[in-house]
Design an enzyme around this catalytic site. Structure first.
Site, PDB file in Angstrom:
ATOM      1  N   ALA A  99       0.835  -1.203   0.000  1.00 10.74           N
ATOM      2  CA  ALA A  99       0.000   0.000   0.000  1.00 10.74           C
ATOM      3  C   ALA A  99       0.872   1.257   0.000  1.00 10.74           C
ATOM      4  CB  ALA A  99      -0.939   0.004   1.199  1.00 10.74           C
ATOM      5  N   ASP A 100       1.872   1.273   0.864  1.00  7.59           N
ATOM      6  CA  ASP A 100       2.784   2.416   0.913  1.00  7.59           C
ATOM      7  C   ASP A 100       3.496   2.628  -0.423  1.00  7.59           C
ATOM      8  OD1 ASP A 100       2.440   3.364   3.498  1.00  7.59           O
ATOM      9  OD2 ASP A 100       3.960   2.056   4.347  1.00  7.59           O
ATOM     10  N   THR A 101       4.088   1.572  -0.930  1.00  6.68           N
ATOM     11  CA  THR A 101       4.892   1.700  -2.139  1.00  6.68           C
ATOM     12  C   THR A 101       4.046   2.091  -3.338  1.00  6.68           C
ATOM     13  OG1 THR A 101       6.467   0.067  -1.298  1.00  6.68           O
ATOM     14  CG2 THR A 101       6.500   0.500  -3.661  1.00  6.68           C
ATOM     15  N   GLY A 134       3.038   5.717  -3.159  1.00  8.25           N
ATOM     16  CA  GLY A 134       4.144   6.581  -3.548  1.00  8.25           C
ATOM     17  C   GLY A 134       4.334   6.640  -5.050  1.00  8.25           C
TER      18      GLY A 134
END
Length: 396
Positions: free
Chosen positions: A169-171, A174
Protein backbone atom coordinates in the site's frame (compact mmCIF):
# COMPACT_ATOMS: atom_id res chain seq x y z
CA UNK A 1 28.40 7.41 -7.28
CA UNK A 2 28.88 7.96 -11.00
CA UNK A 3 28.70 11.34 -12.67
CA UNK A 4 26.28 11.72 -15.56
CA UNK A 5 24.79 14.34 -17.85
CA UNK A 6 22.03 16.51 -16.35
CA UNK A 7 19.04 14.29 -15.74
CA UNK A 8 15.59 15.10 -17.17
CA UNK A 9 14.11 16.41 -13.91
CA UNK A 10 17.15 18.54 -12.98
CA UNK A 11 15.25 21.77 -13.70
CA UNK A 12 12.72 21.09 -10.92
CA UNK A 13 13.04 21.95 -7.23
CA UNK A 14 11.05 19.76 -4.85
CA UNK A 15 10.23 20.53 -1.21
CA UNK A 16 9.91 17.24 0.63
CA UNK A 17 7.73 17.25 3.76
CA UNK A 18 7.23 13.50 3.81
CA UNK A 19 7.97 10.83 6.38
CA UNK A 20 7.86 7.03 6.83
CA UNK A 21 7.55 5.27 3.42
CA UNK A 22 4.80 6.26 0.99
CA UNK A 23 5.87 9.90 0.68
CA UNK A 24 9.61 9.22 0.49
CA UNK A 25 8.90 6.60 -2.19
CA UNK A 26 7.23 9.26 -4.34
CA UNK A 27 10.04 11.74 -3.75
CA UNK A 28 12.70 9.16 -4.56
CA UNK A 29 11.35 8.79 -8.09
CA UNK A 30 11.87 12.51 -8.68
CA UNK A 31 15.23 12.66 -6.89
CA UNK A 32 16.72 9.71 -8.77
CA UNK A 33 15.83 11.33 -12.08
CA UNK A 34 17.57 14.56 -11.18
CA UNK A 35 15.19 16.83 -9.28
CA UNK A 36 16.75 19.00 -6.58
CA UNK A 37 15.03 17.75 -3.44
CA UNK A 38 15.10 19.69 -0.18
CA UNK A 39 13.97 17.51 2.69
CA UNK A 40 12.45 19.54 5.52
CA UNK A 41 13.05 18.06 8.97
CA UNK A 42 12.50 19.16 12.54
CA UNK A 43 15.55 20.71 14.21
CA UNK A 44 17.44 18.22 16.37
CA UNK A 45 19.50 18.58 19.50
CA UNK A 46 22.52 16.60 20.63
CA UNK A 47 20.41 13.94 22.36
CA UNK A 48 18.09 13.17 19.46
CA UNK A 49 20.73 13.60 16.76
CA UNK A 50 22.61 10.53 17.96
CA UNK A 51 19.41 8.51 17.86
CA UNK A 52 18.45 9.80 14.43
CA UNK A 53 21.97 9.25 13.16
CA UNK A 54 21.69 5.60 14.00
CA UNK A 55 18.40 5.30 12.15
CA UNK A 56 19.82 7.15 9.18
CA UNK A 57 22.61 4.64 8.78
CA UNK A 58 20.14 1.76 8.50
CA UNK A 59 19.35 0.08 5.17
CA UNK A 60 15.79 1.36 4.82
CA UNK A 61 16.59 5.01 5.43
CA UNK A 62 19.61 4.98 3.15
CA UNK A 63 17.56 3.40 0.38
CA UNK A 64 14.58 5.77 0.68
CA UNK A 65 16.28 9.11 1.35
CA UNK A 66 19.14 9.19 -1.16
CA UNK A 67 19.73 12.08 -3.57
CA UNK A 68 18.28 14.68 -1.18
CA UNK A 69 19.44 17.72 0.74
CA UNK A 70 18.41 18.24 4.35
CA UNK A 71 17.13 21.49 5.83
CA UNK A 72 16.08 21.53 9.48
CA UNK A 73 13.16 23.89 9.94
CA UNK A 74 10.62 24.35 12.72
CA UNK A 75 7.37 24.79 10.82
CA UNK A 76 5.49 25.43 14.08
CA UNK A 77 7.28 28.77 14.44
CA UNK A 78 6.46 31.94 12.54
CA UNK A 79 10.08 32.32 11.47
CA UNK A 80 10.10 28.74 10.19
CA UNK A 81 6.98 29.28 8.12
CA UNK A 82 8.49 32.47 6.72
CA UNK A 83 11.51 30.51 5.50
CA UNK A 84 9.18 27.84 4.11
CA UNK A 85 7.25 30.45 2.15
CA UNK A 86 10.50 31.83 0.70
CA UNK A 87 11.39 28.32 -0.41
CA UNK A 88 7.99 27.84 -2.00
CA UNK A 89 8.49 30.92 -4.19
CA UNK A 90 11.39 29.09 -5.85
CA UNK A 91 9.87 25.61 -5.80
CA UNK A 92 8.09 23.57 -8.43
CA UNK A 93 6.71 20.82 -6.21
CA UNK A 94 5.76 20.38 -2.56
CA UNK A 95 5.02 16.84 -1.34
CA UNK A 96 3.49 16.01 2.05
CA UNK A 97 1.94 12.98 3.73
CA UNK A 98 0.58 14.44 6.94
CA UNK A 99 -2.90 13.58 8.10
CA UNK A 100 -5.22 15.89 6.15
CA UNK A 101 -5.83 18.40 8.95
CA UNK A 102 -2.16 18.88 9.93
CA UNK A 103 -1.08 20.93 6.91
CA UNK A 104 -3.89 23.41 7.58
CA UNK A 105 -2.83 23.81 11.21
CA UNK A 106 0.75 24.47 10.08
CA UNK A 107 -0.35 26.93 7.41
CA UNK A 108 1.31 24.98 4.59
CA UNK A 109 -1.82 23.71 2.83
CA UNK A 110 -2.32 24.03 -0.91
CA UNK A 111 -4.47 27.16 -0.89
CA UNK A 112 -1.97 29.01 1.30
CA UNK A 113 1.05 28.04 -0.78
CA UNK A 114 -0.77 28.53 -4.09
CA UNK A 115 -1.27 32.19 -3.16
CA UNK A 116 2.53 32.47 -2.90
CA UNK A 117 3.31 30.49 -6.06
CA UNK A 118 0.44 29.81 -8.50
CA UNK A 119 2.70 27.51 -10.55
CA UNK A 120 3.25 25.20 -7.60
CA UNK A 121 2.38 21.51 -7.94
CA UNK A 122 1.27 20.38 -4.49
CA UNK A 123 1.08 16.63 -3.85
CA UNK A 124 -0.45 14.83 -0.87
CA UNK A 125 -0.57 11.22 0.29
CA UNK A 126 -2.91 10.27 3.12
CA UNK A 127 -4.10 7.05 4.65
CA UNK A 128 -7.73 7.23 3.55
CA UNK A 129 -8.24 10.37 1.45
CA UNK A 130 -8.42 14.10 2.06
CA UNK A 131 -12.06 13.96 3.17
CA UNK A 132 -14.72 11.44 4.07
CA UNK A 133 -15.54 9.55 7.29
CA UNK A 134 -12.02 8.09 7.72
CA UNK A 135 -10.01 11.13 6.62
CA UNK A 136 -8.50 11.87 10.02
CA UNK A 137 -7.70 8.30 10.95
CA UNK A 138 -4.04 7.30 11.13
CA UNK A 139 -3.26 5.02 8.22
CA UNK A 140 -0.41 2.54 7.89
CA UNK A 141 0.39 -0.10 5.33
CA UNK A 142 -0.77 -3.15 7.28
CA UNK A 143 -4.02 -1.47 8.34
CA UNK A 144 -4.80 -0.66 4.72
CA UNK A 145 -3.79 -4.10 3.48
CA UNK A 146 -6.54 -5.41 5.72
CA UNK A 147 -9.17 -2.79 4.89
CA UNK A 148 -8.41 -2.79 1.16
CA UNK A 149 -8.89 -6.53 0.63
CA UNK A 150 -5.25 -7.51 0.10
CA UNK A 151 -5.03 -9.75 3.16
CA UNK A 152 -8.18 -11.64 2.16
CA UNK A 153 -6.58 -12.87 -1.09
CA UNK A 154 -3.06 -13.47 0.26
CA UNK A 155 -1.96 -16.75 1.83
CA UNK A 156 -2.86 -20.42 1.60
CA UNK A 157 -6.55 -21.36 1.41
CA UNK A 158 -8.02 -21.66 4.88
CA UNK A 159 -5.01 -20.08 6.57
CA UNK A 160 -6.83 -16.88 7.46
CA UNK A 161 -5.85 -13.37 6.29
CA UNK A 162 -2.15 -12.88 5.56
CA UNK A 163 -0.15 -9.69 5.18
CA UNK A 164 1.88 -9.39 1.98
CA UNK A 165 5.62 -9.54 2.66
CA UNK A 166 6.26 -6.01 1.37
CA UNK A 167 4.63 -2.63 2.02
CA UNK A 168 2.39 -2.80 -1.02
CA UNK A 169 0.00 0.00 0.00
CA UNK A 170 2.78 2.42 0.91
CA UNK A 171 4.89 1.70 -2.14
CA UNK A 172 2.05 1.80 -4.64
CA UNK A 173 0.68 5.05 -3.16
CA UNK A 174 4.14 6.58 -3.55
CA UNK A 175 4.41 5.49 -7.16
CA UNK A 176 0.89 6.71 -8.01
CA UNK A 177 1.72 10.03 -6.36
CA UNK A 178 4.87 10.40 -8.46
CA UNK A 179 2.82 9.74 -11.61
CA UNK A 180 0.33 12.41 -10.51
CA UNK A 181 3.13 14.92 -9.99
CA UNK A 182 4.57 14.29 -13.44
CA UNK A 183 1.10 14.66 -14.99
CA UNK A 184 0.67 18.01 -13.20
CA UNK A 185 4.09 19.23 -14.33
CA UNK A 186 3.26 18.33 -17.93
CA UNK A 187 -0.07 20.15 -17.62
CA UNK A 188 1.72 23.20 -16.21
CA UNK A 189 3.81 23.43 -19.38
CA UNK A 190 0.58 23.95 -21.33
CA UNK A 191 -1.42 26.04 -18.85
CA UNK A 192 1.19 27.80 -16.72
CA UNK A 193 -0.79 26.80 -13.64
CA UNK A 194 0.01 24.41 -10.84
CA UNK A 195 -2.52 22.17 -9.13
CA UNK A 196 -3.12 19.90 -6.16
CA UNK A 197 -2.80 16.16 -6.79
CA UNK A 198 -3.43 13.61 -4.08
CA UNK A 199 -3.84 9.91 -3.49
CA UNK A 200 -4.18 7.65 -0.48
CA UNK A 201 -2.95 4.29 0.73
CA UNK A 202 -6.52 2.94 0.57
CA UNK A 203 -7.09 4.02 -3.03
CA UNK A 204 -3.70 2.73 -4.13
CA UNK A 205 -4.31 -0.61 -2.41
CA UNK A 206 -7.67 -1.02 -4.14
CA UNK A 207 -6.17 -0.02 -7.48
CA UNK A 208 -3.43 -2.63 -7.35
CA UNK A 209 -5.94 -5.35 -6.55
CA UNK A 210 -6.50 -4.95 -10.30
CA UNK A 211 -7.79 -8.28 -11.64
CA UNK A 212 -9.12 -9.29 -8.22
CA UNK A 213 -11.03 -6.02 -7.91
CA UNK A 214 -12.35 -6.38 -11.45
CA UNK A 215 -13.64 -9.87 -10.67
CA UNK A 216 -15.88 -8.31 -8.03
CA UNK A 217 -16.81 -5.10 -9.84
CA UNK A 218 -17.53 -6.68 -13.22
CA UNK A 219 -18.56 -10.26 -12.50
CA UNK A 220 -19.71 -10.12 -8.88
CA UNK A 221 -17.14 -12.72 -7.79
CA UNK A 222 -15.61 -12.34 -4.34
CA UNK A 223 -11.97 -13.49 -4.67
CA UNK A 224 -10.59 -15.76 -1.98
CA UNK A 225 -7.15 -17.04 -1.03
CA UNK A 226 -5.58 -19.19 -3.72
CA UNK A 227 -2.17 -19.54 -2.09
CA UNK A 228 0.55 -20.17 -4.64
CA UNK A 229 -2.01 -21.01 -7.32
CA UNK A 230 -3.23 -18.34 -9.71
CA UNK A 231 -6.91 -17.60 -9.11
CA UNK A 232 -7.91 -18.04 -12.77
CA UNK A 233 -5.00 -19.54 -14.79
CA UNK A 234 -4.44 -23.27 -14.31
CA UNK A 235 -1.90 -24.76 -13.92
CA UNK A 236 -0.01 -21.98 -12.19
CA UNK A 237 1.74 -22.31 -8.88
CA UNK A 238 4.55 -23.69 -6.79
CA UNK A 239 5.82 -27.14 -7.69
CA UNK A 240 8.44 -29.45 -6.18
CA UNK A 241 11.48 -30.73 -8.07
CA UNK A 242 14.17 -33.17 -6.99
CA UNK A 243 16.19 -30.38 -5.36
CA UNK A 244 13.79 -27.59 -4.49
CA UNK A 245 10.67 -25.64 -5.44
CA UNK A 246 10.01 -23.87 -8.73
CA UNK A 247 7.20 -21.80 -10.14
CA UNK A 248 5.30 -22.53 -13.32
CA UNK A 249 2.60 -20.55 -15.14
CA UNK A 250 0.69 -21.91 -18.12
CA UNK A 251 -1.69 -19.25 -19.53
CA UNK A 252 -3.98 -20.25 -22.37
CA UNK A 253 -4.61 -23.37 -24.38
CA UNK A 254 -1.49 -23.11 -26.57
CA UNK A 255 0.77 -23.06 -23.51
CA UNK A 256 -1.17 -25.97 -22.05
CA UNK A 257 -0.49 -27.99 -25.20
CA UNK A 258 3.21 -27.10 -24.95
CA UNK A 259 3.32 -28.27 -21.34
CA UNK A 260 1.68 -31.60 -22.19
CA UNK A 261 4.27 -32.15 -24.92
CA UNK A 262 7.24 -31.09 -22.76
CA UNK A 263 6.15 -33.37 -19.90
CA UNK A 264 5.37 -36.19 -22.36
CA UNK A 265 1.74 -36.39 -21.32
CA UNK A 266 -0.26 -36.08 -24.58
CA UNK A 267 -3.16 -37.94 -22.94
CA UNK A 268 -3.87 -34.88 -20.81
CA UNK A 269 -5.08 -33.08 -23.95
CA UNK A 270 -8.05 -35.42 -24.24
CA UNK A 271 -8.57 -36.10 -20.55
CA UNK A 272 -12.02 -34.62 -19.73
CA UNK A 273 -10.64 -33.35 -16.41
CA UNK A 274 -8.03 -31.16 -18.10
CA UNK A 275 -9.17 -30.25 -21.62
CA UNK A 276 -10.12 -26.61 -20.93
CA UNK A 277 -9.03 -24.06 -18.36
CA UNK A 278 -12.43 -24.44 -16.70
CA UNK A 279 -11.93 -28.21 -16.48
CA UNK A 280 -8.46 -27.74 -15.06
CA UNK A 281 -9.79 -25.24 -12.54
CA UNK A 282 -12.33 -27.75 -11.27
CA UNK A 283 -9.64 -30.44 -11.01
CA UNK A 284 -6.72 -28.28 -9.95
CA UNK A 285 -5.56 -30.46 -7.04
CA UNK A 286 -5.41 -33.63 -9.13
CA UNK A 287 -3.55 -31.90 -11.95
CA UNK A 288 -1.05 -30.27 -9.59
CA UNK A 289 -0.37 -33.65 -7.98
CA UNK A 290 0.35 -35.22 -11.36
CA UNK A 291 2.67 -32.38 -12.39
CA UNK A 292 4.49 -32.58 -9.05
CA UNK A 293 5.03 -36.32 -9.47
CA UNK A 294 6.78 -35.69 -12.79
CA UNK A 295 8.85 -32.70 -11.71
CA UNK A 296 10.16 -34.52 -8.64
CA UNK A 297 12.08 -36.91 -10.90
CA UNK A 298 14.67 -34.31 -11.99
CA UNK A 299 16.41 -31.28 -10.45
CA UNK A 300 15.04 -27.80 -10.83
CA UNK A 301 17.74 -26.66 -13.26
CA UNK A 302 16.81 -29.48 -15.65
CA UNK A 303 13.15 -28.50 -15.73
CA UNK A 304 13.76 -24.76 -16.02
CA UNK A 305 15.99 -25.30 -19.03
CA UNK A 306 13.64 -27.80 -20.67
CA UNK A 307 10.44 -25.87 -20.09
CA UNK A 308 11.93 -22.49 -21.05
CA UNK A 309 13.20 -24.10 -24.27
CA UNK A 310 9.60 -25.15 -24.97
CA UNK A 311 8.46 -21.54 -24.57
CA UNK A 312 6.96 -22.05 -21.12
CA UNK A 313 7.32 -19.61 -18.22
CA UNK A 314 8.94 -21.05 -15.12
CA UNK A 315 11.66 -20.14 -12.66
CA UNK A 316 13.43 -20.80 -9.40
CA UNK A 317 12.05 -19.72 -6.03
CA UNK A 318 14.85 -17.58 -4.62
CA UNK A 319 15.57 -15.98 -1.30
CA UNK A 320 16.40 -12.27 -1.56
CA UNK A 321 20.16 -12.90 -1.55
CA UNK A 322 19.76 -15.53 -4.26
CA UNK A 323 17.63 -13.16 -6.33
CA UNK A 324 20.35 -10.49 -6.35
CA UNK A 325 22.96 -13.14 -7.18
CA UNK A 326 20.98 -14.27 -10.25
CA UNK A 327 22.95 -13.64 -13.48
CA UNK A 328 20.04 -11.80 -15.12
CA UNK A 329 19.61 -9.54 -12.10
CA UNK A 330 23.34 -8.80 -12.13
CA UNK A 331 23.12 -8.01 -15.84
CA UNK A 332 20.25 -5.57 -15.28
CA UNK A 333 22.30 -3.68 -12.67
CA UNK A 334 19.45 -2.87 -10.32
CA UNK A 335 21.76 -3.09 -7.29
CA UNK A 336 23.49 0.30 -7.37
CA UNK A 337 26.99 0.43 -5.85
CA UNK A 338 27.52 3.35 -3.47
CA UNK A 339 30.52 4.61 -1.53
CA UNK A 340 29.17 5.81 1.83
CA UNK A 341 31.42 7.97 4.04
CA UNK A 342 30.47 6.00 7.17
CA UNK A 343 29.17 2.66 5.91
CA UNK A 344 31.81 2.12 3.24
CA UNK A 345 30.92 0.25 0.05
CA UNK A 346 27.22 -0.63 0.03
CA UNK A 347 24.51 -1.23 -2.53
CA UNK A 348 21.04 0.30 -2.82
CA UNK A 349 17.99 -0.74 -4.82
CA UNK A 350 18.21 1.06 -8.16
CA UNK A 351 15.61 2.34 -10.56
CA UNK A 352 13.78 -0.34 -12.61
CA UNK A 353 13.29 2.14 -15.48
CA UNK A 354 15.85 2.28 -18.30
CA UNK A 355 16.29 5.24 -20.63
CA UNK A 356 18.21 5.42 -23.89
CA UNK A 357 19.32 8.96 -23.01
CA UNK A 358 19.79 9.07 -19.24
CA UNK A 359 21.39 7.00 -16.50
CA UNK A 360 20.12 7.82 -13.01
CA UNK A 361 22.37 6.98 -10.09
CA UNK A 362 22.96 7.76 -6.42
CA UNK A 363 24.48 11.24 -6.60
CA UNK A 364 24.27 11.84 -2.83
CA UNK A 365 23.77 9.46 0.07
CA UNK A 366 20.93 10.10 2.53
CA UNK A 367 21.76 13.38 4.32
CA UNK A 368 22.28 14.01 8.00
CA UNK A 369 19.89 16.48 9.75
CA UNK A 370 20.51 20.02 8.56
CA UNK A 371 23.52 19.02 6.49
CA UNK A 372 22.62 21.57 3.82
CA UNK A 373 21.16 24.33 6.00
CA UNK A 374 23.76 26.97 5.14
CA UNK A 375 23.79 26.15 1.43
CA UNK A 376 20.01 26.26 1.04
CA UNK A 377 19.38 29.34 3.17
CA UNK A 378 22.24 31.28 1.62
CA UNK A 379 20.57 30.54 -1.71
CA UNK A 380 17.48 32.32 -0.38
CA UNK A 381 19.60 35.40 0.37
CA UNK A 382 19.99 35.00 4.14
CA UNK A 383 23.30 36.29 5.51
CA UNK A 384 25.34 34.85 8.38
CA UNK A 385 23.74 37.04 11.04
CA UNK A 386 20.27 35.88 9.98
CA UNK A 387 21.41 32.26 9.99
CA UNK A 388 22.82 32.67 13.47
CA UNK A 389 19.57 34.15 14.71
CA UNK A 390 17.59 31.22 13.27
CA UNK A 391 19.97 28.82 15.01
CA UNK A 392 19.75 30.62 18.33
CA UNK A 393 15.93 30.54 18.18
CA UNK A 394 16.04 26.85 17.26
CA UNK A 395 14.20 27.54 14.00
CA UNK A 396 16.83 25.56 12.10
Amino acid sequence: MAASAPLPLARFRVIDLTRVRAGPTAVRQLADWGAEVIKIEEPVNAATETEMGGVRLGPDYQNLQRNKKSLTLNLKSEAGRTVMHRLVRQADVVIENYRPDVKHRLGIDYDTLKAINPRLVYASISGFGQDGPYARRPGYDQIVQGMGGMMSVTGLPGSGPVRAGIAVADTSAGLYCAIGILIALLDREATGQGQWVHTSLLEAQLAILDLQAARWLVAGEVPVQAGNDHPTIIPTGLFTTANGPMTLQVPGQLMWERLCKALERPQWLTDPRYRTNRDRSQNRAALNAEINAILQTEPREYWIEKLNAAGLACGAVNTVDQAFADPQVRHLGIAWPVRHPQLGDIQLVGQPIHSSRYSPCVRNVAPMPGEHNDEILAGLGLDESELQQLRSEHVI
